[in-house]
Design a protein around this motif. Structure first.
Motif, PDB file in Angstrom:
ATOM      1  N   ARG A  14      -4.130  58.211  65.984  1.00 49.73           N
ATOM      2  CA  ARG A  14      -3.259  57.044  65.923  1.00 49.73           C
ATOM      3  C   ARG A  14      -2.107  57.269  64.957  1.00 49.73           C
ATOM      4  O   ARG A  14      -0.983  56.927  65.228  1.00 49.73           O
ATOM      5  CB  ARG A  14      -4.054  55.811  65.477  1.00 49.73           C
ATOM      6  N   ALA A  23       4.518  48.991  62.023  1.00 54.40           N
ATOM      7  CA  ALA A  23       4.381  47.538  61.849  1.00 54.40           C
ATOM      8  C   ALA A  23       4.175  47.165  60.392  1.00 54.40           C
ATOM      9  O   ALA A  23       4.411  46.031  59.999  1.00 54.40           O
ATOM     10  CB  ALA A  23       3.214  47.028  62.692  1.00 54.40           C
ATOM     11  N   LEU A  24       3.728  48.139  59.589  1.00 55.14           N
ATOM     12  CA  LEU A  24       3.509  47.861  58.171  1.00 55.14           C
ATOM     13  C   LEU A  24       4.806  47.869  57.369  1.00 55.14           C
ATOM     14  O   LEU A  24       4.840  47.461  56.213  1.00 55.14           O
ATOM     15  CB  LEU A  24       2.555  48.901  57.559  1.00 55.14           C
ATOM     16  N   ILE A 344       4.996  52.259  51.283  1.00 52.78           N
ATOM     17  CA  ILE A 344       5.525  51.509  52.433  1.00 52.78           C
ATOM     18  C   ILE A 344       6.343  50.300  51.974  1.00 52.78           C
ATOM     19  O   ILE A 344       7.238  49.855  52.676  1.00 52.78           O
ATOM     20  CB  ILE A 344       4.412  51.055  53.412  1.00 52.78           C
TER      21      ILE A 344
ATOM     22  N   ILE B  36      -6.600  45.846  53.082  1.00 49.62           N
ATOM     23  CA  ILE B  36      -5.287  46.494  53.082  1.00 49.62           C
ATOM     24  C   ILE B  36      -4.215  45.418  52.897  1.00 49.62           C
ATOM     25  O   ILE B  36      -4.402  44.260  53.291  1.00 49.62           O
ATOM     26  CB  ILE B  36      -5.063  47.282  54.404  1.00 49.62           C
ATOM     27  N   SER B  37      -3.122  45.789  52.271  1.00 48.40           N
ATOM     28  CA  SER B  37      -2.003  44.865  52.057  1.00 48.40           C
ATOM     29  C   SER B  37      -0.711  45.503  52.522  1.00 48.40           C
ATOM     30  O   SER B  37      -0.579  46.725  52.529  1.00 48.40           O
ATOM     31  CB  SER B  37      -1.869  44.529  50.566  1.00 48.40           C
ATOM     32  N   ALA B  38       0.222  44.660  52.876  1.00 46.62           N
ATOM     33  CA  ALA B  38       1.541  45.134  53.304  1.00 46.62           C
ATOM     34  C   ALA B  38       2.549  44.025  52.994  1.00 46.62           C
ATOM     35  O   ALA B  38       2.157  42.894  52.687  1.00 46.62           O
ATOM     36  CB  ALA B  38       1.524  45.461  54.795  1.00 46.62           C
ATOM     37  N   PRO B  39       3.833  44.345  53.069  1.00 47.21           N
ATOM     38  CA  PRO B  39       4.831  43.311  52.783  1.00 47.21           C
ATOM     39  C   PRO B  39       4.652  42.090  53.683  1.00 47.21           C
ATOM     40  O   PRO B  39       4.235  42.211  54.840  1.00 47.21           O
ATOM     41  CB  PRO B  39       6.155  44.007  53.071  1.00 47.21           C
ATOM     42  N   THR B  42       4.284  41.272  57.818  1.00 46.91           N
ATOM     43  CA  THR B  42       3.564  42.253  58.630  1.00 46.91           C
ATOM     44  C   THR B  42       2.512  41.522  59.454  1.00 46.91           C
ATOM     45  O   THR B  42       1.755  40.708  58.909  1.00 46.91           O
ATOM     46  CB  THR B  42       2.868  43.295  57.729  1.00 46.91           C
ATOM     47  N   PRO B  43       2.427  41.770  60.747  1.00 45.45           N
ATOM     48  CA  PRO B  43       1.415  41.074  61.558  1.00 45.45           C
ATOM     49  C   PRO B  43       0.014  41.401  61.065  1.00 45.45           C
ATOM     50  O   PRO B  43      -0.338  42.582  60.935  1.00 45.45           O
ATOM     51  CB  PRO B  43       1.656  41.615  62.966  1.00 45.45           C
ATOM     52  N   ALA B  46      -1.901  44.008  63.051  1.00 47.12           N
ATOM     53  CA  ALA B  46      -1.579  45.422  62.845  1.00 47.12           C
ATOM     54  C   ALA B  46      -2.369  45.969  61.658  1.00 47.12           C
ATOM     55  O   ALA B  46      -2.872  47.101  61.690  1.00 47.12           O
ATOM     56  CB  ALA B  46      -0.082  45.586  62.607  1.00 47.12           C
ATOM     57  N   LEU B  47      -2.493  45.155  60.622  1.00 46.42           N
ATOM     58  CA  LEU B  47      -3.264  45.590  59.453  1.00 46.42           C
ATOM     59  C   LEU B  47      -4.743  45.688  59.793  1.00 46.42           C
ATOM     60  O   LEU B  47      -5.427  46.637  59.380  1.00 46.42           O
ATOM     61  CB  LEU B  47      -3.062  44.594  58.309  1.00 46.42           C
ATOM     62  N   GLU B  49      -6.029  46.334  62.619  1.00 39.28           N
ATOM     63  CA  GLU B  49      -6.250  47.498  63.483  1.00 39.28           C
ATOM     64  C   GLU B  49      -6.349  48.776  62.649  1.00 39.28           C
ATOM     65  O   GLU B  49      -7.173  49.654  62.937  1.00 39.28           O
ATOM     66  CB  GLU B  49      -5.107  47.593  64.496  1.00 39.28           C
ATOM     67  N   ILE B  50      -5.514  48.853  61.609  1.00 33.71           N
ATOM     68  CA  ILE B  50      -5.590  50.034  60.736  1.00 33.71           C
ATOM     69  C   ILE B  50      -6.926  50.056  59.993  1.00 33.71           C
ATOM     70  O   ILE B  50      -7.570  51.101  59.868  1.00 33.71           O
ATOM     71  CB  ILE B  50      -4.397  50.033  59.754  1.00 33.71           C
TER      72      ILE B  50
END
Lengths: 351, 542
Positions: A14, A23-24, A344, B36-39, B42-43, B46-47, B49-50
């Protein structure tokens, strides 16, 4: 188990997919359409248009008092005695204005003790529509919304404005415009001024008749100096011509992103408008096709590599960075060099 | 085959960060499988799924057991809390004194406050403030009877607010005191108070002295939709945690748009657990409008050479992109801004600060999410000055808000009891020693500390300094402090024994004064901060 792995590739595959994980990354929308531009009204200001009305560029839409104040008047506020807050004040017939009285007109604020408080003032000046559109909403004391189906390039924020003029690029994306390089030939134009501009150059730009500035970053000192100068200019007898600054990124110096620069190049010579809410550059000319950014293009928006642009390679997972901080990271390839792991949070992509 | 879910997603959609945690029940209890974190923006899918992909790659059997697959993870049940952007409250009073009293109460709520009085604004400016599109409520108050400084303007103020309420039907109005009884209200509003409906609320009048402010705060908080707000749901989760662990727990949270301080106590006998909380927009990591005071507040905690303008630029960028620049110098700037925010939070919650030291202090919010553990411990020690011992832990997976979304207290308690070991990352323990004699604050040996079973033996404690003693996560010990003079660690004594727990930062012993008094001179202040900072930032490469 077999069935599941058939529908869901393992993590290694992936991350190797071309744009998996993007997407991140914070997505920066470059162009929006349509645009509902909001022009604020202070109490006392008068909307010169009605909802549903078509307006053309340069048409006055708001009458704004440069020297507003509160006036106290006795009476009902209107000839039929049915006034309500927000209505315009109708001066009773036969009332003689005295020397020193404010200009006639004003907005009823509230009534107390049988007297109306009115927001009025002196030296009204018009605010003109910077683009063609339809008046969507008019709210007394609050604002006028004008809708256009044109495209607009989104910035971070706008100081002063609204304004319009032909677009002119005067520096490179990472250039810094100095006062001595502000040319009178740019009079009437909205100039693209590169990575950063100082307060002196802004003052000179305004003095030579430049109508607006687009810049990647504007420091807090320059913002305050400019706004103070703007207040002084607005309070002066003759006022100031329209002028606005569209800041694309933030306060710390960095070059203009290449997708934005490509759009400005495509627009050079066209008439564009800067509006403050939302902070955008409105592109009236429908014949200009704005170039679209590459989907795998990513830009470093902060940190030591701020402003650098590269190609997305894939997620790198949690990585340790300076100051002992562990962050989710992604691999980015800059030019022909090996991929570099970047947090990121420091990356952005374009849509 | 059972329909009871064996996995679920916990989502905390903050103003700056979106965090997703994957919870699973592989056996008899729920466990944290990953986070997990993201800005922000972010959907969450998607997080998720990772996370699912990582779980599959790390332990396929476990993923199978709890029924997690990357394509199917989005279908899992979810607990989702969101951080609400503060709304703006216009606070109006008939005098500077009156508006000051109101503003002090409103500042202890989630509202972003803008205040005005006839002494600072003319009626046109006050009307403009109340008519601004971003203002969604107006608080106007007066004493009962009105004070001498209010009487001259109160009718006008009532008329002004009534007129604004008439012009903006969506505006909510809180009248603290006899404002609606003034003739100006009916003139401005064009109708009586009774006909105003639910959008105009009546609150208690201003008191001459500052008294309990809960009634007005409750009314103001009640105007905000809070069903999914993280700062409300997290308090419910901490309440359940205090009950499950039978511990007094303090929660300190700093986010982009505000902060929160809460103290939760377990129930005693037939009394259930209870909590007090202060949410304030003033404790935002970076204020919305960055003025000189905001810049100076951060500069006061920095050791670098940034001038006021450059610091202002950095704060503007941090405000605009709170997720960016989180390593290197950016990490230090973030912690300096967090200290300034914590200071504002502490000064807004003196009632909680006056309580005894909690057994456990939980630190939450994006400001601390990625900082080194010792730097977080030092930031808490710098700002929350309360003599005593407390265990420090981080809500690393941002689970408290989502778990608080469970309405049923028993169900919530059950889940949080299962997850108690996973949801908190142990930072260590903080031991703040107060009332160290002035003669021993200059770095002289003031006492010693002994940890039960510590092979390193005794540790000398220097007055006016802070030190970290290694104590691994999971370790527990009894710390015995002995001093030549009586000091304050919860109570005043020469010899104190307190239980401490280990963590990534170990045991932090703070012998500085309570309250902390930093040198006035900038160079000396920076030198002191730099000295303590060296203990906290690993591999400082400056």
């Amino acid at each position: 188990m077999t069935e599941r792995t058939a529908t869901a590739p393992p993590a290694e595959e992936r991350t190797a997919a071309p744009h998996a994980g993007t997407a991140l990354i914070a997505t920066r929308t470059l162009v929006v359409s349509p645009v509902d531009a909001f022009f604020g009204l202070q109490p006392g200001d008068r909307a010169l248009v009605k909802a549903g009305e078509a307006v053309g560029r340069g048409q006055p839409i708001v009458e704004h008092y440069r020297d507003p104040r509160t006036i106290v008047v006795a009476g009902s506020g209107s000839s039929n005695g049915t006034s309500a807050p927000g209505d315009r004040w109708a001066e009773p017939a036969g009332r003689q204005g005295r020397e020193g009285d404010a200009a006639p007109g004003g907005e009823l604020l509230f009534r107390s003790g049988g007297k109306w408080r009115i927001a009025g003032g002196e030296r009204p000046e018009p605010i003109e529509a910077p683009f063609e559109g339809i008046v969507h909403e008019v709210r007394a004391g609050t604002g006028v919304t004008v809708r256009t189906t044109a495209s607009a390039i989104v910035g971070r924020h706008v100081l002063a404005g609204p304004t319009w003029g032909r677009l002119q690029i005067v520096t490179d994306p990472d250039g810094e415009l100095r006062a001595q390089h502000v040319d009178v030939g740019a009079a009437g134009a909205i100039i693209v001024a590169g990575a950063r501009i100082d307060a002196e150059a802004l003052t000179r730009a305004r003095a030579v008749g430049v109508r607006g500035v687009i810049v990647a970053a504007l420091g807090i000192k320059e913002q305050r100096d400019f706004l103070a100068s703007e207040r002084r200019g607005r309070a002066a007898v003759h006022g100031l011509p329209p002028f606005g600054i569209l800041v694309l990124d933030g306060a710390s110096r960095r070059p203009i992103a290449s997708p934005l620069m490509a759009m400005f190049k495509a627009l050079e010579g066209s008439t564009v408008a800067i509006v403050g809410s939302p902070p955008t550059l409105v592109v009236d000319d429908a014949t200009v096709e704005l170039p679209k950014p590459s989907p795998d293009l990513v830009r470093v928006r902060s940190g030591p590599l701020a402003g650098a642009e590269g190609r997305w390679v894939g997620l790198a997972g949690p990585r340790r960075f300076p100051a002992g901080v562990t962050l989710e990271a992604a691999f980015v390839r800059f030019g022909g060099r090996p991929p570099v792991a970047i947090p990121i949070g420091d990356l952005e992509r374009f849509a | 085959m059972t329909t009871v879910p064996r996995a679920l997603l916990a989502i905390d959609a903050g103003s700056a960060t979106t965090s997703v945690a994957l919870l699973g029940k592989p056996g008899a209890r729920w466990r944290l499988l990953g986070a997990i974190s993201a800005p922000a923006g972010t959907p969450p899918d998607a997080l998720a799924e990772i996370l699912a992909s990582r779980l599959v790659a790390a332990d396929l059997a476990l993923a199978d057991h709890v029924g997690v697959t990357p394509p199917g993870v989005g279908d899992l049940p979810r607990l989702e809390a969101t951080s609400r952007t503060p709304e703006t409250l216009a606070v109006l009073g008939a005098s500077r004194r009156a508006v000051g009293l109101l503003e002090a109460v409103a500042a202890r709520t989630s509202w972003r406050v803008r205040a005005a009085s006839p002494e600072s604004h003319d009626p046109r400016e006050m009307t403009e403030l109340a008519l601004r599109p971003d203002v969604s409520a107006v608080l106007v108050g007066a004493g009962d009877p009105p004070g001498p400084d209010e009487r001259g303007w109160l009718d006008d103020l009532a008329g002004l607010v009534g007129a604004v309420a008439r012009r903006r039907p969506e505006l909510r109005v809180v009248l603290a005191g006899p404002v609606a009884a003034r003739a100006g209200w009916a003139e401005g509003f064009g109708a009586s108070f009774e006909s105003a409906g639910e959008r105009v609320s009546q609150a208690p009048a201003l008191g001459v002295r500052s008294g309990p402010d809960e009634p007005l705060r409750e009314i103001l908080e009640g105007l905000l939709p809070d069903s999914t707000d993280t700062r409300h749901t997290a308090v419910r989760a901490v309440l359940s945690l205090a009950d499950a662990l039978d511990r007094r727990i303090e929660l300190l949270e700093v986010g982009l748009d505000g902060g929160m301080r809460a103290m939760a106590m377990p129930g005693i006998a037939d009394q259930g657990p209870n909590a007090v909380a202060v949410r304030t927009a003033q404790a935002a990591l970076v204020p919305l409008e960055i003025d000189d005071a905001a810049v100076d507040a951060v500069l006061a905690w920095t050791t670098g050479s940034l001038d006021r303008h450059r610091m202002g630029d950095r704060l503007l960028d941090l405000r605009a992109q709170p997720w960016a620049d989180a390593s290197g110098e950016g990490a230090r700037l973030r912690l300096a801004a967090a200290r300034a925010a914590l200071s504002r939070l502490v000064s807004s919650s003196t009632d909680i600060g006056a309580m005894a030291s909690p057994d456990l202090t939980i630190i939450a919010g994006g400001a601390f999410a990625v900082a080194p553990a010792r730097a977080v411990a030092l930031a808490i020690a710098d700002t929350v000055r309360r003599a005593g011992a407390t265990q420090l832990a981080l809500d690393h997976a941002r689970l408290l808000g989502p778990i608080g979304m469970i309405d049923d207290p028993d169900e919530r308690r059950e889940l949080i009891a299962d997850l108690a070991d996973d949801l908190l990352a142990p930072i260590g323990s903080l031991l703040v020693v107060g009332s160290v004699p002035a003669s021993r604050r200059g770095g002289a040996r003031a006492g010693r500390l002994t940890l039960d079973g510590d092979r390193h033996g005794r540790h000398d404690l220097a007055g006016g300094e802070v030190s970290f003693i290694d104590l691994a996560p999971g370790d527990q010990a009894m710390a015995t402090l002995e001093f030549r003079d009586a000091v304050r660690v919860g109570h005043r004594a020469k010899r104190v024994a307190v239980p401490v727990s280990g963590g990534v930062a170990g045991l932090a012993v703070d012998m500085r004064d309570v309250p902390l008094r930093l040198p006035e001179r900038r160079d000396r202040r920076r030198a002191a901060l730099a000295g303590w900072g060296e203990l906290a930032w690993p591999g400082d490469e400056r």
